[in-house]
Each structure stands twice: as structure tokens, then as C-alpha cells.
Design a protein around this motif. Structure first.
Motif, mmCIF file in Angstrom:
data_model
loop_
_atom_site.group_PDB
_atom_site.id
_atom_site.type_symbol
_atom_site.label_atom_id
_atom_site.label_comp_id
_atom_site.label_asym_id
_atom_site.label_seq_id
_atom_site.Cartn_x
_atom_site.Cartn_y
_atom_site.Cartn_z
ATOM 1 N N ALA A 228 2.111 6.797 -16.125
ATOM 2 C CA ALA A 228 1.100 5.783 -16.444
ATOM 3 C C ALA A 228 1.730 4.592 -17.164
ATOM 4 O O ALA A 228 1.346 3.439 -16.917
ATOM 5 C CB ALA A 228 0.000 6.404 -17.303
ATOM 6 N N GLY B 107 3.826 -2.239 -17.636
ATOM 7 C CA GLY B 107 4.639 -1.283 -16.894
ATOM 8 C C GLY B 107 5.911 -1.892 -16.337
ATOM 9 O O GLY B 107 5.949 -3.072 -15.957
ATOM 10 N N SER C 54 1.793 0.829 -15.515
ATOM 11 C CA SER C 54 0.767 0.031 -16.186
ATOM 12 C C SER C 54 0.745 -1.400 -15.637
ATOM 13 O O SER C 54 1.800 -2.018 -15.479
ATOM 14 C CB SER C 54 1.032 -0.006 -17.691
ATOM 15 N N TYR D 17 -2.696 -2.298 -10.123
ATOM 16 C CA TYR D 17 -3.179 -1.140 -10.890
ATOM 17 C C TYR D 17 -3.031 0.082 -9.979
ATOM 18 O O TYR D 17 -3.954 0.487 -9.291
ATOM 19 C CB TYR D 17 -4.621 -1.354 -11.309
#
Length: 318
Positions: free
Chosen positions: A147, A155, A151, A170
Motif C-alpha cells: 500500500a 508511493g 500510494s 490509485y
């Protein structure tokens, strides 16, 4: 007279066989004692719970128990295939299981073959340790790592995409990516651990085979395809059959940690559905029927795969 002699001989043979059996048991008594905890484990946690499968044929009531609940026959099994949501979830489970078989199963084999070619032992051990360490992480930790990497705001993956002018994605919020995330995260977590079995099988290969191949002029690639792979094929076959037996058991934690309302259409599998319908909605009989269905499919796949394997390679589970 001859019949009496034959009868005496048969009694002596039987006595000898019983004596031999007792001697055999005494010889390996320690091994039998060591196996007792394992036998008890399988009896208590594997075989005894099978008796609970009877509630798949009942309208089970937790207060009335198994003996007091009403029998409904195959109604829950009919309901499974009449329910549109179940059909979609079964399709997801089959697709994810197929992707896992095609893309994840060969990875440990490839890693083992590559590590086998490394001649610097220190480097080989370091690489092997690094790739199998993720196996000891729980899926909660793995889910947090994935995750974080995916992100849309911070991320690493979206940061790289941004360098090429691509808008943040996403990944965990789109149905089109969830299956790829599930398979790739599983490869990262468990493939290194799987190489241990194949490296052990490779270590058991007679070195004289490689020496003979070198004398015949075979290079390392040729030796891999002509000696290494055929020799470890029985190990590959056994593990493939076991994998097929768990085809519908992709793993509850592995999926549930990534699942959310945005990706559940392509991500929900039978294990997460059983949790939601059985424990949350308390549909015990219905979800037991699903579990029994999974077990029967797994048994059928093992039997079919074992039959083809024995005909093709001569190797099988039984």
C-alpha cells in the motif's frame, strides 16, 4: 500327509512374517513415537472437523445444534449456483488461482536454477537469504508495504510514473489492478522460500552426470535442460499436484488485506466470501456447503492431475 506339511509350512511362514513385523516395529519404535504428535494433529484438526460438514445439508441453528437442526438436503448447493454473486466470486477465484499457477509456480524453479549457477558461495547465500526473508513477514506487513509503494500521493511507483508525465494511479482502488497486485505480492513473499525445496533436489543430483556432460561438450545451458530439470522433475510434479489440490484455496489473509469496496468486484474470492457470509452474516450452512464444494473440487483436481502425471512422467502422489 502332503497337505499337512503344506499347512505346517504356511503356519511357519505366517509366524515368521508376524515375527518379522514385530522386529520391524521394534527397530523403528522411535520413529513411530515421533510420528504420534503429527497423527494426533491431523486427527484432531483435519479429520474430526470433517464431521461438521453435515451442517451443509441442514438449516443449521446454533442453538439447536447438529442433532436438532432441520435437514434440507442439497438446497444450499443449489443456492450457490443460482446466486449471481457466487458465480462472479467463483470466477474470480478460478482466474486468480490460474494466474497464480501460471505465473507464480514457475518462479521458485527459475530462481533455484539461477542460484545453482552461482559459483561464489558467499554471494549465493546472501542472495538466497534476501529472497526468502519476506516469507517470514505476515500478510498485514506485506499489505502495508505494498500500500505504501502504490500510494497515489507518496508511493514510489507513482513517483516513478510521475517522472514520465503519467498521472498518479490509485492501484488499490481499481478492479483492473487487484489481481496483478495479489499475484505479484505473493511472488515476492513466497517464491524465495520455495527455492529451498528445489535447491535441495538439485543438490542431490549426482555430479558424475555433469562431468560426463562436460566431456561430451555440453555447456551449462545444455546441462540445465538435459540433466538438472529432468532430474528434479519428480519434485516439480509432486509440488504441482499439491498446488492443484489447493487451487481454490488462494488464502484468506492474502486477499482480505488488499480488499476494499472499490476492487472487490475482481478481487473477492471464495475464502473472503465465506468469511463475510458465514461469520459476519451467520449463514453457517451455506458457507459450509461452499467449503465442501471447494474440498471436492480440490480432490478431483488432485486425482485428475495425478492420473495424467503418472501416465506422462511415471510420478505421482499415490
Amino acid at each position: 500327509m502332503a497337505s499337512k506339511i503344506q499347512a505346517a509350512d504356511s503356519v511357519q511362514v505366517q509366524f515368521g512374517s508376524k515375527k518379522a513385523k514385530r522386529a520391524f516395529i521394534r527397530k523403528y519404535a522411535a520413529l513411530y513415537l515421533i510420528s504420534i504428535p503429527g497423527i494426533i494433529y491431523f486427527l484432531v484438526f483435519k479429520y474430526v472437523p470433517l464431521l461438521g460438514s453435515v451442517i451443509a445439508f441442514q438449516d443449521y441453528n446454533i442453538f439447536k445444534g447438529v442433532t436438532g437442526s432441520e435437514w434440507v438436503g442439497l438446497d444450499h448447493f443449489k443456492r450457490m449456483f443460482e446466486y449471481d454473486e457466487f458465480v462472479i466470486i467463483l470466477k474470480n477465484t478460478l482466474l486468480i488461482g490460474l494466474y497464480d499457477l501460471v505465473f507464480a509456480f514457475p518462479v521458485p524453479i527459475i530462481l533455484a536454477l539461477l542460484l545453482n549457477e552461482v559459483r561464489i558461495q558467499v554471494y549465493k547465500r546472501i542472495v538466497q537469504t534476501v529472497i526468502y526473508m519476506p516469507h517470514f513477514l505476515s500478510w498485514v506487513i506485506v499489505g502495508g508495504i505494498v500500500a505504501g509503494l502504490l500510494s497515489p500521493s507518496s508511493g514510489f511507483v507513482n513517483h516513478i510514473l510521475g517522472m514520465f508525465g503519467i498521472e498518479p494511479i490509485y492501484f488499490l482502488g481499481e478492479n483492473s489492478y487487484i489481481r496483478t497486485i495479489l499475484i505479484s505480492s505473493g511472488i515476492w513473499k513466497d517464491s524465495g522460500w520455495g527455492t529451498i525445496i528445489y535447491l535441495a533436489a538439485i543438490a542431490g543430483i549426482n555430479p558424475d552426470l555433469y562431468e560426463a556432460a562436460q566431456i561430451d561438450g555440453a555447456n551449462r545451458l545444455r546441462q540445465t535442460f538435459s540433466i538438472t530439470i529432468p532430474t528434479i522433475m519428480p519434485t516439480i510434479t509432486i509440488l504441482l499436484l499439491l498446488h492443484m489440490g489447493n487451487f481454490l484455496d488462494f488464502g484468506f489473509e492474502r486477499v482480505y488485506i488488499f480488499l476494499n469496496p472499490l476492487n472487490s468486484e475482481n478481487g473477492e474470492i471464495l475464502d473472503t466470501y465465506v468469511y463475510r457470509a458465514g461469520l459476519v452474516d451467520r449463514q453457517y450452512s451455506y458457507t459450509t456447503a461452499i467449503g465442501l464444494f471447494k474440498s471436492l473440487v480440490g480432490l478431483a483436481l488432485i486425482m485428475i492431475g495425478n492420473t495424467f502425471s503418472k501416465k506422462a512422467t511415471g510420478e505421482g502422489l499415490y
